[in-house]
Design a protein around this motif. Structure first.
Motif, PDB file in Angstrom:
ATOM      1  N   SER A   1      -5.379  -2.142   5.107  1.00 33.72           N
ATOM      2  CA  SER A   1      -4.105  -3.046   5.316  1.00 33.72           C
ATOM      3  C   SER A   1      -4.978  -4.322   5.823  1.00 33.72           C
ATOM      4  CB  SER A   1      -3.064  -2.666   6.390  1.00 33.72           C
ATOM      5  OG  SER A   1      -2.716  -1.522   6.019  1.00 33.72           O
ATOM      6  N   GLN A   2      -4.379  -5.431   5.722  1.00 34.57           N
ATOM      7  CA  GLN A   2      -5.132  -6.706   6.018  1.00 34.57           C
ATOM      8  C   GLN A   2      -3.948  -7.978   5.569  1.00 34.57           C
ATOM      9  OE1 GLN A   2      -8.561  -6.757   3.381  1.00 34.57           O
ATOM     10  NE2 GLN A   2      -7.805  -8.889   2.752  1.00 34.57           N
ATOM     11  N   LYS A   3      -4.226  -9.024   6.151  1.00 37.48           N
ATOM     12  CA  LYS A   3      -3.525  -9.963   6.101  1.00 37.48           C
ATOM     13  C   LYS A   3      -4.123 -10.798   4.860  1.00 37.48           C
ATOM     14  CE  LYS A   3      -2.739 -11.103  10.887  1.00 37.48           C
ATOM     15  NZ  LYS A   3      -2.840 -11.969  11.937  1.00 37.48           N
ATOM     16  N   ARG A   4      -3.438 -11.975   4.289  1.00 38.69           N
ATOM     17  CA  ARG A   4      -3.920 -12.673   3.078  1.00 38.69           C
ATOM     18  C   ARG A   4      -5.194 -13.193   3.461  1.00 38.69           C
ATOM     19  NH1 ARG A   4      -1.702 -13.899  -0.824  1.00 38.69           N
ATOM     20  NH2 ARG A   4      -2.922 -15.787  -1.301  1.00 38.69           N
TER      21      ARG A   4
ATOM     22  N   ALA B   1      -5.402   5.198  -3.279  1.00 39.08           N
ATOM     23  CA  ALA B   1      -4.620   4.135  -2.556  1.00 39.08           C
ATOM     24  C   ALA B   1      -4.903   4.443  -0.947  1.00 39.08           C
ATOM     25  CB  ALA B   1      -3.115   4.292  -3.027  1.00 39.08           C
ATOM     26  N   ILE B   2      -4.780   5.501  -0.490  1.00 40.33           N
ATOM     27  CA  ILE B   2      -5.026   5.805   1.031  1.00 40.33           C
ATOM     28  C   ILE B   2      -6.019   5.020   1.635  1.00 40.33           C
ATOM     29  CG2 ILE B   2      -5.558   7.495   2.538  1.00 40.33           C
ATOM     30  CD1 ILE B   2      -4.017   9.324   0.852  1.00 40.33           C
TER      31      ILE B   2
ATOM     32  N   MET C   1       0.672  -3.002  -6.870  1.00 41.28           N
ATOM     33  CA  MET C   1      -0.769  -3.599  -7.428  1.00 41.28           C
ATOM     34  C   MET C   1      -0.736  -5.254  -7.481  1.00 41.28           C
ATOM     35  SD  MET C   1      -1.555  -0.957 -10.448  1.00 41.28           S
ATOM     36  CE  MET C   1      -1.365   0.672 -10.314  1.00 41.28           C
ATOM     37  N   PRO C   2      -0.178  -6.069  -8.173  1.00 43.76           N
ATOM     38  CA  PRO C   2      -0.483  -7.524  -8.040  1.00 43.76           C
ATOM     39  C   PRO C   2      -0.513  -8.036  -6.673  1.00 43.76           C
ATOM     40  CG  PRO C   2       1.021  -6.659  -9.677  1.00 43.76           C
ATOM     41  CD  PRO C   2       0.957  -5.586  -8.947  1.00 43.76           C
ATOM     42  N   THR C   3       0.628  -7.540  -5.876  1.00 44.86           N
ATOM     43  CA  THR C   3       0.703  -7.922  -4.510  1.00 44.86           C
ATOM     44  C   THR C   3      -0.552  -7.547  -3.790  1.00 44.86           C
ATOM     45  OG1 THR C   3       3.098  -7.655  -4.444  1.00 44.86           O
ATOM     46  CG2 THR C   3       2.038  -8.056  -2.369  1.00 44.86           C
TER      47      THR C   3
ATOM     48  N   LYS D   1       1.069  -1.269  -0.086  1.00 45.71           N
ATOM     49  CA  LYS D   1      -0.059   0.239   0.064  1.00 45.71           C
ATOM     50  C   LYS D   1       0.754   1.218  -0.083  1.00 45.71           C
ATOM     51  CE  LYS D   1      -3.334   2.591   2.985  1.00 45.71           C
ATOM     52  NZ  LYS D   1      -4.089   2.523   3.952  1.00 45.71           N
ATOM     53  N   SER D   2       1.704   1.360   1.115  1.00 45.98           N
ATOM     54  CA  SER D   2       2.652   2.481   1.161  1.00 45.98           C
ATOM     55  C   SER D   2       3.807   2.589  -0.377  1.00 45.98           C
ATOM     56  CB  SER D   2       3.769   2.229   2.197  1.00 45.98           C
ATOM     57  OG  SER D   2       3.201   2.362   3.346  1.00 45.98           O
TER      58      SER D   2
END
Length: 462
Positions: free
Chosen positions: A437-440, A432-433, A358-360, A313-314
């Protein structure tokens, strides 16, 4: 890289296609349009097929079609076979999201980010190399050589993939959604035809309005159908999850920002000096634009390591901020060949950061059994952004030329085009902001069929 190379290969001779193919300018434009159209349709479809039947298998099929398309074009002297060949080349763009998803399946976790960054960068490198290579080949020989060279590259890559690509990877199985694929193809065809031809037809013309209405209607019906399917082509519910949705919207904005420079700077470079341009030759202009792709490649290992430290994200925000800031500099500094080359290099670095993230972001937010489909949809979103930029920037510059006494775009028109690119970068930052944020994403497939990572020896071989 080879798939992206095909998209820019014909740009140096685009204006000569009517004479080379003995066709009208409107008909010969399909040689360019068909590649864009077919790639947009096939990228999400090939992603789903890769998830179902194996990414390596689908990659090999796509490379085979890409090779066949290059050979058809190399043997063509008229419009119809050239369109068929270019359509087959468009199919090959599906290898990019499949390759990224395959890396996710088989690479050790501590090496995935760098590997994904490198593959994402090849999208820009291939497009950047296509311009000068195409210009050099057409300057010294017959234009058919372009496609003999591309066919040789495709065969080389196909053989390497047969030898190197691992067969491991997560497969979901299931039944393919043919109705969903048809519906997606229809609505994308309508949308892309409007974006590609809106300036020529007129944005209020009946063709534009009818195609827009039909595309919107089919899209609504397609979405309703996908929600009711047990095994849809695209999992709409997952795609509407906030991390995936915001990433895809940011991808559209970043794709717009990327292509704004690809439309603006070539015209500035080739415009006669008497009209306010730089009067550069096609070869000089192509070499001046090449630093963008090279910067993307150079940034790929840095992007992967930065992603390990700060997160995707960052990294996406940093890339979008770099793009926006660079456009601001472009609006303020004098326009020279050197300044355009430097600006393109910095823009390429920003795009490299964003395209690596982006893909990640997508793969962390979808089930492991849908990584290729998720990446395919994200690639499609980027393509929609670049297509929208092509239409909007072309309309701005055309309007500027219409009001100019020279018949060429004015400095004010170019300033507006660069400002729109800056706005695209800023919109990407804002979107994007809001990516949480999260886990898989938990994956039942991954739990049942643990993926095998490549051994150190295999990694070295790759």
């Amino acid at each position: 890289m080879v798939a992206a190379f095909m998209h820019s290969l014909l740009i140096p001779i685009q204006s000569e296609l009517p004479d080379l193919l003995h066709a009208s300018r409107e008909d010969s434009a399909w040689v360019i349009t068909i590649t864009l159209l077919v790639s947009a349709i096939c990228v999400p479809i090939s992603g789903r097929l890769g998830d179902m039947y194996g990414k390596r298998t689908v990659i090999l099929v796509l490379l085979g079609l890409l090779t066949a398309g290059s050979l058809v074009c190399a043997l063509s002297d008229s419009l119809l076979p050239m369109i068929i060949g270019r359509g087959l080349q468009g199919v090959g763009m599906g290898v990019i999201p499949l390759g990224i998803a395959l890396l996710h399946d088989v690479m050790p976790e501590n090496r995935v980010n760098v590997a994904v960054s490198l593959v994402s960068a090849t999208l820009g490198v291939g497009a950047a190399l296509g311009l000068p290579v195409g210009a050099i080949i057409t300057a010294i020989g017959d234009w058919h050589i372009l496609f003999w060279v591309s066919a040789g590259l495709c065969i080389t890559v196909l053989v390497l993939c047969l030898l190197v690509l691992p067969t491991e990877g997560i497969r979901s199985g299931g039944r393919f959604d043919y109705v969903g694929a048809l519906g997606l193809a229809v609505c994308l065809t309508a949308l892309l035809l409007v974006l590609s031809n809106g300036n020529q037809w007129g944005w209020a013309a009946w063709q534009t309005l009818v195609l827009s209405g039909c595309g919107l209607l089919v899209f609504v019906m397609w979405g309703w159908y996908q929600l009711r399917r047990r095994e849809p082509l695209i999992d709409v519910r997952v795609s509407l999850r906030r991390p995936v949705l915001m990433t895809n919207l940011a991808s559209i904005a970043m794709g717009f920002a990327l292509f704004a420079s690809h439309i603006t700077f070539p015209q500035l470079l080739s415009l006669p000096e008497s009209a306010g341009g730089l009067g550069a030759s096609l070869l000089v202009a192509s070499v001046t634009l090449m630093p963008s792709g090279l910067a993307m490649l150079a940034m790929s290992p840095i992007s992967g390591r930065l992603m390990d430290r700060v997160g995707p994200k960052s990294l996406l925000i940093l890339g979008a901020a770099t793009i926006a800031a660079t456009y601001i500099v472009a609006l303020l500094v004098p326009t020279t060949i050197v300044s355009i080359a430097v600006i393109n290099a910095v823009l390429g670095a920003g795009i490299g950061l964003g395209y690596a993230a982006m893909p990640t972001l997508v793969m962390r937010s979808v089930p492991d059994s849908e990584t290729a489909a998720g990446n395919g949809l994200n690639t499609l979103m980027r393509a929609l952004g670049t297509t929208a930029a092509s239409a909007v920037i072309a309309a701005v510059l055309a309007q500027s030329a219409h009001t100019s006494h020279t018949g060429y775009p004015t400095g004010g028109g170019f300033q507006v085009a660069l400002l729109l690119g800056c706005i695209g970068g800023m919109v990407s930052i804002a979107l994007a902001i809001f990516i949480p944020s999260q886990k898989r994403f938990p994956s039942p497939v991954a739990a049942q069929e643990p993926q095998r990572s490549l051994s150190e020896k295999e990694i070295t071989h790759v």
